[in-house]
Design a protein around this motif. Structure first.
Motif, PDB file in Angstrom:
ATOM      1  N   LEU A 159       0.848  -1.189   0.000  1.00  0.00           N
ATOM      2  CA  LEU A 159       0.000   0.000   0.000  1.00  0.00           C
ATOM      3  C   LEU A 159       0.883   1.237   0.000  1.00  0.00           C
ATOM      4  O   LEU A 159       1.940   1.254   0.638  1.00  0.00           O
ATOM      5  N   LYS A 160       0.451   2.274  -0.718  1.00  0.00           N
ATOM      6  CA  LYS A 160       1.199   3.535  -0.678  1.00  0.00           C
ATOM      7  C   LYS A 160       1.220   4.048   0.764  1.00  0.00           C
ATOM      8  O   LYS A 160       0.328   3.740   1.556  1.00  0.00           O
ATOM      9  N   ALA A 161       2.251   4.827   1.076  1.00  0.00           N
ATOM     10  CA  ALA A 161       2.468   5.253   2.462  1.00  0.00           C
ATOM     11  C   ALA A 161       1.274   6.018   3.033  1.00  0.00           C
ATOM     12  O   ALA A 161       0.997   5.946   4.230  1.00  0.00           O
ATOM     13  N   ASP A 162       0.554   6.734   2.180  1.00  0.00           N
ATOM     14  CA  ASP A 162      -0.560   7.548   2.665  1.00  0.00           C
ATOM     15  C   ASP A 162      -1.836   6.756   2.888  1.00  0.00           C
ATOM     16  O   ASP A 162      -2.799   7.274   3.475  1.00  0.00           O
ATOM     17  N   VAL A 163      -1.865   5.512   2.415  1.00  0.00           N
ATOM     18  CA  VAL A 163      -3.096   4.729   2.484  1.00  0.00           C
ATOM     19  C   VAL A 163      -3.156   3.962   3.809  1.00  0.00           C
ATOM     20  O   VAL A 163      -2.181   3.328   4.204  1.00  0.00           O
ATOM     21  N   LEU A 164      -4.284   4.078   4.483  1.00  0.00           N
ATOM     22  CA  LEU A 164      -4.457   3.371   5.754  1.00  0.00           C
ATOM     23  C   LEU A 164      -4.416   1.856   5.536  1.00  0.00           C
ATOM     24  O   LEU A 164      -4.891   1.360   4.522  1.00  0.00           O
ATOM     25  N   ASP A 165      -3.883   1.138   6.526  1.00  0.00           N
ATOM     26  CA  ASP A 165      -3.771  -0.320   6.429  1.00  0.00           C
ATOM     27  C   ASP A 165      -4.408  -0.933   7.677  1.00  0.00           C
ATOM     28  O   ASP A 165      -3.721  -1.260   8.645  1.00  0.00           O
ATOM     29  N   PRO A 166      -5.731  -1.103   7.676  1.00  0.00           N
ATOM     30  CA  PRO A 166      -6.411  -1.625   8.870  1.00  0.00           C
ATOM     31  C   PRO A 166      -5.971  -3.041   9.236  1.00  0.00           C
ATOM     32  O   PRO A 166      -5.892  -3.383  10.423  1.00  0.00           O
ATOM     33  N   GLN A 167      -5.621  -3.841   8.218  1.00  0.00           N
ATOM     34  CA  GLN A 167      -5.158  -5.201   8.481  1.00  0.00           C
ATOM     35  C   GLN A 167      -3.844  -5.178   9.274  1.00  0.00           C
ATOM     36  O   GLN A 167      -3.687  -5.890  10.257  1.00  0.00           O
ATOM     37  N   GLY A 168      -2.935  -4.308   8.821  1.00  0.00           N
ATOM     38  CA  GLY A 168      -1.665  -4.166   9.532  1.00  0.00           C
ATOM     39  C   GLY A 168      -1.880  -3.665  10.950  1.00  0.00           C
ATOM     40  O   GLY A 168      -1.241  -4.134  11.897  1.00  0.00           O
ATOM     41  N   LYS A 169      -2.801  -2.703  11.109  1.00  0.00           N
ATOM     42  CA  LYS A 169      -3.111  -2.175  12.445  1.00  0.00           C
ATOM     43  C   LYS A 169      -3.611  -3.286  13.350  1.00  0.00           C
ATOM     44  O   LYS A 169      -3.229  -3.369  14.528  1.00  0.00           O
ATOM     45  N   ALA A 170      -4.489  -4.140  12.823  1.00  0.00           N
ATOM     46  CA  ALA A 170      -5.038  -5.248  13.607  1.00  0.00           C
ATOM     47  C   ALA A 170      -3.932  -6.198  14.049  1.00  0.00           C
ATOM     48  O   ALA A 170      -3.916  -6.664  15.199  1.00  0.00           O
TER      49      ALA A 170
END
Lengths: 81, 81
Positions: free
Chosen positions: B9-20
């Motif tokens: 994912l581009k750096a500006d795009v949120l990554d909810p999976q990674g956050k989880a």
């Protein structure tokens, strides 16, 4: 520090997702693509004093959380400061 | 030849999976993990006469099929014989 971890299916494990991608490549005119296997990539931010410590944390997390050791292998690609 | 491609994912795009995943790490006692971003990894078998040709095929397939250029970047990590 940042660890880059690859998680891939073991060679003996079927990868239907990869097969589907390879079929799609062929169907869309990319005949040079003979096969695809899909894996996962994790970028892990770790607070650790040095590379060895960061590598230890990355290995532990990979083994216990990120990879399913029954069907997957993991590899720590690199540790960046 | 085998191409190894990262799609992230581009750096500006949120990554909810990674956050989880990062939350799960913290909850399971891996407090050193400060953040996780998940991406995809593709191993592509390509029939090509040389590395440059294989790289060309890998780039085309990555751009058109494997990555969504609106929110994702791709990188050809390496080409193996």
């Amino acid at each position: 520090m940042k660890a880059l971890v690859h998680v891939t299916l073991k060679a003996d494990v079927l990868d239907p997702q990869g097969k589907a991608i390879a079929h799609a490549c062929a169907a869309l005119g990319h005949g040079a693509v003979e096969g695809v296997r899909q894996g996962k990539l994790f970028e892990i931010e770790i607070s650790a004093p040095d590379e060895a410590a960061a590598r230890g944390v990355a290995a532990e997390v990979s083994e216990k959380l990120l990879a399913n050791p029954v069907i997957e292998d993991y590899a720590i690609l690199r540790i960046e400061p």
